[in-house]
Design a protein around this motif. Sequence first.
Motif, short mmCIF file in Angstrom:
data_model
loop_
_atom_site.label_atom_id
_atom_site.label_comp_id
_atom_site.label_asym_id
_atom_site.label_seq_id
_atom_site.Cartn_x
_atom_site.Cartn_y
_atom_site.Cartn_z
N CYS A 89 35.99 37.66 39.05
CA CYS A 89 35.42 39.00 38.88
C CYS A 89 35.73 39.80 40.13
CB CYS A 89 33.90 38.94 38.70
SG CYS A 89 33.35 37.98 37.31
N SER A 90 36.52 40.85 40.02
CA SER A 90 36.84 41.69 41.17
C SER A 90 36.10 43.00 41.07
CB SER A 90 38.35 41.95 41.21
OG SER A 90 38.66 42.82 42.28
N LEU A 91 35.20 43.25 42.03
CA LEU A 91 34.43 44.49 42.04
C LEU A 91 34.66 45.20 43.37
CD1 LEU A 91 31.13 43.11 40.52
CD2 LEU A 91 32.87 44.46 39.36
N LEU A 92 35.87 45.73 43.52
CA LEU A 92 36.30 46.40 44.73
C LEU A 92 36.15 45.46 45.93
CD1 LEU A 92 34.83 49.97 44.09
CD2 LEU A 92 37.05 49.07 43.46
N CYS A 93 36.22 45.98 47.14
CA CYS A 93 36.28 45.09 48.30
C CYS A 93 34.90 44.71 48.81
CB CYS A 93 37.09 45.73 49.41
SG CYS A 93 36.39 47.25 50.08
N LEU A 94 33.83 45.22 48.22
CA LEU A 94 32.49 44.85 48.66
C LEU A 94 31.96 43.63 47.93
CD1 LEU A 94 30.48 48.16 49.12
CD2 LEU A 94 31.09 46.50 50.86
N CYS A 95 32.55 43.32 46.79
CA CYS A 95 31.92 42.35 45.91
C CYS A 95 32.60 40.99 45.98
CB CYS A 95 31.94 42.86 44.47
SG CYS A 95 30.98 44.37 44.28
N PHE A 96 31.85 40.01 45.56
CA PHE A 96 32.29 38.63 45.55
C PHE A 96 33.34 38.44 44.46
CE2 PHE A 96 30.92 34.07 44.51
CZ PHE A 96 31.76 33.55 45.46
N VAL A 97 34.39 37.66 44.74
CA VAL A 97 35.47 37.50 43.79
C VAL A 97 35.68 36.03 43.48
CG1 VAL A 97 37.82 38.25 43.28
CG2 VAL A 97 36.52 39.44 45.02
N PRO A 98 34.70 35.37 42.83
CA PRO A 98 34.84 33.96 42.55
C PRO A 98 35.88 33.71 41.47
CG PRO A 98 32.91 34.80 41.47
CD PRO A 98 33.47 35.94 42.27
N THR B 211 22.85 33.51 51.54
CA THR B 211 21.58 33.88 52.15
C THR B 211 20.77 32.70 52.65
OG1 THR B 211 20.59 33.93 49.93
CG2 THR B 211 21.38 36.02 50.83
N ASP B 212 20.94 31.52 52.04
CA ASP B 212 20.18 30.36 52.52
C ASP B 212 20.96 29.54 53.54
OD1 ASP B 212 22.08 29.32 50.85
OD2 ASP B 212 20.68 28.45 49.40
N LYS B 213 22.16 30.02 53.93
CA LYS B 213 22.95 29.44 55.02
C LYS B 213 23.21 27.95 54.83
CE LYS B 213 22.86 33.49 56.69
NZ LYS B 213 24.01 34.35 56.33
N ASN B 214 23.61 27.57 53.62
CA ASN B 214 23.93 26.16 53.36
C ASN B 214 25.44 25.92 53.24
OD1 ASN B 214 24.49 27.35 50.92
ND2 ASN B 214 23.24 25.95 49.68
N GLY B 215 26.23 26.95 53.58
CA GLY B 215 27.68 26.78 53.59
C GLY B 215 28.34 26.93 52.25
N SER B 216 27.61 27.40 51.25
CA SER B 216 28.20 27.61 49.93
C SER B 216 27.49 28.76 49.24
CB SER B 216 28.11 26.35 49.07
OG SER B 216 26.76 26.01 48.81
N VAL B 217 28.20 29.38 48.29
CA VAL B 217 27.63 30.47 47.49
C VAL B 217 27.55 30.00 46.05
CG1 VAL B 217 27.99 32.81 46.63
CG2 VAL B 217 28.45 32.28 49.03
N SER B 218 26.34 29.98 45.52
CA SER B 218 26.12 29.56 44.13
C SER B 218 26.15 30.78 43.22
CB SER B 218 24.76 28.87 44.01
OG SER B 218 23.72 29.81 44.26
N PHE B 219 26.08 30.53 41.92
CA PHE B 219 26.03 31.64 40.97
C PHE B 219 24.80 32.50 41.22
CE2 PHE B 219 24.69 33.32 36.76
CZ PHE B 219 25.74 34.23 36.59
N GLU B 220 23.69 31.88 41.58
CA GLU B 220 22.47 32.64 41.88
C GLU B 220 22.70 33.57 43.08
OE1 GLU B 220 21.03 28.77 40.00
OE2 GLU B 220 22.64 29.44 41.30
N ASP B 221 23.30 33.03 44.15
CA ASP B 221 23.60 33.86 45.32
C ASP B 221 24.45 35.06 44.90
OD1 ASP B 221 22.31 32.05 47.05
OD2 ASP B 221 24.15 30.89 47.32
N PHE B 222 25.44 34.77 44.07
CA PHE B 222 26.37 35.78 43.59
C PHE B 222 25.65 36.91 42.85
CE2 PHE B 222 29.36 36.52 39.79
CZ PHE B 222 29.99 37.60 40.38
N VAL B 223 24.82 36.56 41.86
CA VAL B 223 24.18 37.61 41.05
C VAL B 223 23.07 38.32 41.80
CG1 VAL B 223 24.81 36.66 38.81
CG2 VAL B 223 22.67 35.96 39.86
#
Length: 233
Positions: free
Chosen positions: A69-78, A117-129
């Motif tokens: 998902c590409s949402l310009l340069c501000l958004c996450f692109v998983p 946000t929880d600083k665990n070294g990974s981004v989950s779907f929850e972090d993403f949304v």
Amino acid sequence: MKTKNRDQSLSDSRELDGSYDQLTDSIEDDFELSTVCHRPESMDKLQDQTKFTKKELQVLYRGFKNCGCSLLCLCFVPQECPSGVVNEENFKTIYSQFFPQGDSSMYAHFLFEAFDTDKNGSVSFEDFVFGLSIILRGTINDRLNWAFNLYDLNKDGCITKEEMLDIMKSIYDMMGKCTYPNMQDEAPREHVENFFQKMDRNKDGVVTIEEFIESCQKDENIMQSMQLFDNVI
């Protein structure tokens, strides 16, 4: 108990991507169970915690797992994240595909930190949304707070010139040397000086969240840019 947890994880995943089909269920079980390593929150809970509808969450989850998902340069692109999480190196690799003319690794690092946000070294779907919900559906104050957090690299509640210079250098590096007109080497530092002239109201050498929000709200161009994301999804 382990089987029950695995079944629940699979069920939550299918609820999110809307792909449950009894006819193909037994065939896909082994593959899906092996890839769904992170159990996403239930649909109802994500709806309560974000400003997305069930249909929107399903679209985002399919993109998170499969096509990106590409949402310009501000958004996450998983992209290609069937495990349900992405680490920083994968994030940088994915992000670099959208800026092949430059070096996006440092900006991607800063963006990853903002989503993790929880600083665990990974981004989950929850972090993403959760992040996207703020960027796309949050109030102006919500969005400005998110942007401030991105720029406040050490999270001490204020933005220094050094932090802003790191951000600006990463953006210029990401855009590369192929821009027109060609950007001068001093451009990032000049941008920082202009930023502080406008934002540092009491001239103490740092920009607080209050100064940042007040200055942004008085800037018509910034306010217009905040509205660009309103109808993305």
